[in-house]
Design a protein around this motif. Structure first.
Motif, short mmCIF file in Angstrom:
data_model
loop_
_atom_site.label_atom_id
_atom_site.label_comp_id
_atom_site.label_asym_id
_atom_site.label_seq_id
_atom_site.Cartn_x
_atom_site.Cartn_y
_atom_site.Cartn_z
N LYS B 21 0.85 -1.18 0.00
CA LYS B 21 0.00 0.00 0.00
C LYS B 21 0.89 1.24 0.00
N CYS B 22 0.33 2.38 -0.30
CA CYS B 22 1.06 3.65 -0.29
C CYS B 22 1.95 3.87 -1.51
N THR B 23 1.68 3.21 -2.62
CA THR B 23 2.37 3.65 -3.84
C THR B 23 1.81 5.02 -4.16
N SER B 24 2.54 5.77 -4.95
CA SER B 24 2.01 7.08 -5.33
C SER B 24 1.34 7.02 -6.70
N ALA B 25 0.82 5.83 -7.07
CA ALA B 25 0.12 5.69 -8.35
C ALA B 25 -1.20 6.47 -8.33
N CYS B 26 -1.63 6.91 -9.50
CA CYS B 26 -2.93 7.58 -9.62
C CYS B 26 -4.04 6.57 -9.31
N ALA B 27 -5.21 7.06 -8.96
CA ALA B 27 -6.36 6.17 -8.75
C ALA B 27 -6.67 5.48 -10.08
N GLY B 28 -6.95 4.20 -10.02
CA GLY B 28 -7.31 3.46 -11.22
C GLY B 28 -6.13 3.13 -12.12
N CYS B 29 -4.93 3.14 -11.56
CA CYS B 29 -3.71 2.93 -12.36
C CYS B 29 -3.56 1.45 -12.79
N SER B 30 -3.34 1.24 -14.08
CA SER B 30 -3.13 -0.12 -14.59
C SER B 30 -1.72 -0.62 -14.36
N ASP B 31 -0.77 0.31 -14.29
CA ASP B 31 0.64 -0.03 -14.10
C ASP B 31 0.78 -0.82 -12.80
N SER B 32 0.29 -0.25 -11.69
CA SER B 32 0.44 -0.92 -10.39
C SER B 32 -0.43 -2.18 -10.32
N LEU B 33 -1.60 -2.13 -11.00
CA LEU B 33 -2.48 -3.31 -11.03
C LEU B 33 -1.76 -4.48 -11.71
N ALA B 34 -1.18 -4.22 -12.86
CA ALA B 34 -0.48 -5.28 -13.59
C ALA B 34 0.74 -5.76 -12.82
N LEU B 35 1.49 -4.80 -12.28
CA LEU B 35 2.72 -5.16 -11.56
C LEU B 35 2.43 -6.06 -10.35
N ARG B 36 1.31 -5.80 -9.72
CA ARG B 36 0.93 -6.61 -8.56
C ARG B 36 0.88 -8.09 -8.94
N TYR B 37 0.30 -8.39 -10.10
CA TYR B 37 0.17 -9.79 -10.52
C TYR B 37 1.47 -10.31 -11.12
N VAL B 38 2.22 -9.45 -11.76
CA VAL B 38 3.53 -9.85 -12.30
C VAL B 38 4.40 -10.36 -11.15
N LEU B 39 4.44 -9.60 -10.06
CA LEU B 39 5.33 -9.97 -8.95
C LEU B 39 4.80 -11.18 -8.16
N LYS B 40 3.50 -11.30 -8.08
CA LYS B 40 2.93 -12.49 -7.44
C LYS B 40 3.33 -13.73 -8.23
N ALA B 41 3.35 -13.60 -9.56
CA ALA B 41 3.72 -14.74 -10.40
C ALA B 41 5.21 -15.03 -10.31
N ALA B 42 6.02 -13.97 -10.21
CA ALA B 42 7.48 -14.15 -10.23
C ALA B 42 8.00 -14.63 -8.88
N GLY B 43 7.39 -14.19 -7.79
CA GLY B 43 7.84 -14.61 -6.47
C GLY B 43 9.04 -13.81 -5.99
N PRO B 44 9.51 -14.13 -4.75
CA PRO B 44 10.48 -13.25 -4.10
C PRO B 44 11.89 -13.27 -4.69
N ASP B 45 12.28 -14.34 -5.39
CA ASP B 45 13.66 -14.37 -5.91
C ASP B 45 13.70 -13.66 -7.27
N THR B 46 13.42 -12.38 -7.22
CA THR B 46 13.26 -11.59 -8.45
C THR B 46 13.87 -10.20 -8.26
N VAL B 47 14.50 -9.70 -9.29
CA VAL B 47 14.92 -8.30 -9.31
C VAL B 47 14.19 -7.62 -10.46
#
Lengths: 370, 301
Positions: B21-47
């Motif tokens: 929480k607390c990203t400075s993304a605009c309301a309704g931002c697709s960037d943070s929405l997509a990234l959320r699932y990208v990182l869930k798929a990639a898992g913690p051993d990711t840069v």
């Protein structure tokens, strides 16, 4: 081990001795032989590095940055337009506090296309936070490349180091080369801020004015601290391998009335000029500046000073001449010579000293006479 | 064959959050929405390697970060080259850490295309994700190579004259083992594609459509709706290419047969307001041509 090598080959030999984990480079005249030699060492298995044949110099430095932040050794080499093309990333490497080591084969900048020696390329990088050293012999190119890794990686420094060698007049000149086994001269690399997925962190994100200011100061603090580390490293190198360099190479300076200051191969040429002048009874000396950044405190008190610049800052003057003038708080005779590979003989250099006009600037080959 | 975790419902996507929480993304931002699932798929051993783009802004201001994963920010043109060095360094030291470039359309189609092409040609082991909001969002919506014809941006105040650059065709010409399109409006599909992409050695590419409320001028609650309309109208086709073999997603297959009228996709977006009939028709023809091209390619195989 004794061999015969060019300046370029000597750099590649030093890299082979160091065995960086990642090398990324793009060929450019007159640096090409470094890249080719490294590729040969890699394909023969003598060099275990991962060699990334990038599509540009901008990417070469970006790849070194990406590799270095994981905590491994990296190396690249370039020249002239290649160096200018990576300028954005040279700033990034220094700002990100990454001990990347780079050989830069000094060459002029177009237009027109000119592939010969000049220091303008590296001079345009002097405010980026890189340490810069200029060498004058094949052996010095080798030794200095070895030392560059230790200095860059020292945790009181953590700044990139650029080893400069003159295009053709050093890069393509054959001289004897004595290679060494570095052993524990180079301790294992430790990067305190290396990326670790187990300890996630943001790198290089948005930074406000106050914090940015502190990061800038931190670069300068390390630059100042690097003076001691350079000194220690050079001394340890001399103890182990018997070759001593220093911030400057002084030749007959102690009793000299007039000292000529220069960098790179012209500094070696100047020593011959000094011998000539001494035979004529002129008490002259030569000071070859090795480290441009950090800029050392030069011991020139009470001497008349002649400076050769193989560079120029348009609308201002020779960079070296102006720097020395400012530091010594005295006028100098500023000679602009050797641009675009212009031939400058020891006889010419002797003439610069004989016919010096302190307080003036002289463009060799443009003005009629000294 | 690569076996994939079957995901019937969104509830099966891991609970771990890497975009906090607390990203400075605009309301309704697709960037943070997509990234959320990208990182869930990639898992913690990711840069994550991020060039200048909205993502370099929304992660927060030093010393804070809203991403619970290492993020390496790099200059605009340099993301793929930086990732290439990083991937080589990890592999040289025996680490399997995922290296993911997360770049906008400017950093991908325009200023970053050279380093990206180089990294793909060299077979770099990494995943390159382009989240495409069809303009330079970070600097306030100037045109990019990804801006569609007719769309107004701050540098195309009367609508863009040129067509959108076909970056997928350019990537396909590099023959990567895996490439796909996705959309922030279809997070399960995006999640699966990221997981799959990361199973391949070598370079993979995912092009994610990322509708941008302030940039496209629609209200913030409509982000997902607009993204779905892009797919349903056939303007955005979801597919994947595995070693060159094209598979079109069922959602897009259905849409390609019976697309909703293009007007329905364009009308809610202020950026297309006042689009002239000729430009509209050209856009529509592009769409039809693209549907035919992809259908033919799939039928061939």
């Amino acid at each position: 081990m004794k061999k015969i090598a060019t300046g370029n080959k000597a750099v590649a030999e030093a890299v082979k001795q160091i065995q960086p984990a990642v090398i990324a480079a793009y060929p450019i005249t007159p640096q090409t032989e470094i890249v080719e030699q490294i590729a040969e060492f890699v394909s023969s298995g003598e060099l275990k590095s991962r060699y990334i044949p990038v599509e540009s110099e901008h990417s070469a430095m970006a790849a070194c940055i990406g590799a270095s932040i994981t905590g491994v050794r990296t190396f690249t080499a370039t020249s002239s337009h290649g160096l200018l093309y990576m300028h954005e990333m040279t700033n990034w490497a220094a700002g990100a506090r990454l001990p990347v080591v780079m050989a830069n084969v000094n060459r002029s900048i177009g237009p027109g296309w000119n592939i010969w020696a000049e220091h303008t390329d590296a001079m345009q990088e002097r405010d980026t936070g890189w340490l810069q050293v200029y060498v004058s012999t094949v052996q010095e190119a080798y030794d200095t490349t070895l030392m560059a890794f230790r200095i860059a990686e020292h945790n009181d420094v953590l700044l990139p180091v650029m080893v400069n060698l003159d295009g053709f007049s050093l890069s393509h000149i054959m001289q004897p080369l004595d290679t060494v086994e570095t052993g524990d001269f180079l301790p294992p690399m430790y990067l305190p801020h290396a990326i670790d997925p187990k300890n996630p962190a943001g790198y290089g994100g948005l930074t406000g004015p106050e914090q940015h200011f502190k990061f800038r100061w931190d670069i300068e603090r390390s630059m100042r601290d690097s003076v001691k580390i350079i000194d220690e490293t050079e001394k340890d190198f001399a103890n182990r391998f018997g070759r001593k360099y220093g911030f400057t190479e002084d030749y007959q300076c102690d009793d000299a009335d007039v000292v000529i200051v220069s960098m790179g191969t012209l500094g070696k040429e100047a020593e011959v000029a000094i011998d000539m002048l001494r035979r004529e009874g002129v008490r002259a000396g030569s000071m070859r500046l090795r480290w441009l950044r950090p800029f050392p405190k030069l011991n020139l008190k009470g001497k008349e000073i002649v400076v050769i610049d193989r560079d120029y800052s348009f609308g201002f003057g020779g960079v070296l001449a102006k720097s020395i003038q400012a530091q010594q708080k005295t006028d100098v005779f500023s000679v602009i010579a050797g641009l675009g590979g212009q031939e400058v003989t020891y006889e010419d250099i002797a003439d610069f000293i004989r016919k010096r006009r302190i307080g003036e600037e002289f463009w060799f080959g443009v003005n009629d006479h000294v | 064959m690569i076996s994939l975790q079957e995901l019937d419902t969104i509830g099966e996507i891991p609970q771990e959050e890497y975009v906090l929480k607390c990203t400075s993304a605009c309301a309704g931002c697709s960037d943070s929405l997509a990234l959320r699932y990208v990182l869930k798929a990639a898992g913690p051993d990711t840069v994550l390697v991020v060039p200048a783009c909205c993502t370099s802004v929304i992660q927060g201001i030093y010393p804070n970060t809203a991403f619970n994963i290492p993020v390496y920010n790099i200059a605009f043109a340099a993301a793929a080259a930086c990732a290439s060095g990083m991937s080589n360094a990890f592999r040289a030291t025996g680490k399997k850490t995922n290296v993911i470039v997360y770049a906008g359309d400017g950093g991908t189609l325009d200023i970053g295309i050279q380093s990206m092409s180089g990294a793909f040609e060299r077979g770099t082991d990494f995943l390159y994700i382009c989240y495409d909001n069809e303009a330079y969002g970070n600097t306030g919506m100037q045109r990019s190579g990804a801006t569609p014809m007719g769309a107004r941006t701050t540098t195309t105040p009367t609508g863009k004259i040129d067509a959108k650059k076909d970056i997928d065709a350019i990537i396909a010409a590099h023959n990567p083992p895996y490439m796909a399109t996705a959309a922030a409006a279809y997070p399960q599909d995006l999640f699966k594609k990221v997981q799959k992409a990361l199973t391949f050695r070598g370079p993979s590419f995912i092009h994610v459509l990322a509708p941008c409320p302030p940039g496209w001028r629609f209200s913030t609650e409509k982000t997902v709706e607009i993204g779905k309309l892009a797919v349903k109208s056939g303007m955005w086709i979801l597919y994947e290419r595995e070693f060159g073999k094209l598979t079109i997603n069922p959602q897009s297959k259905a849409a390609m047969k019976r697309p909703v009228p293009l007007e329905e996709y364009l009308a809610p977006q202020g950026r297309f307001k006042g689009i002239d009939a000729k430009t509209f028709e050209t856009l529509r023809q592009h769409l039809v041509k693209n549907i035919k091209k992809l259908s033919a390619e799939e039928a061939e195989e």
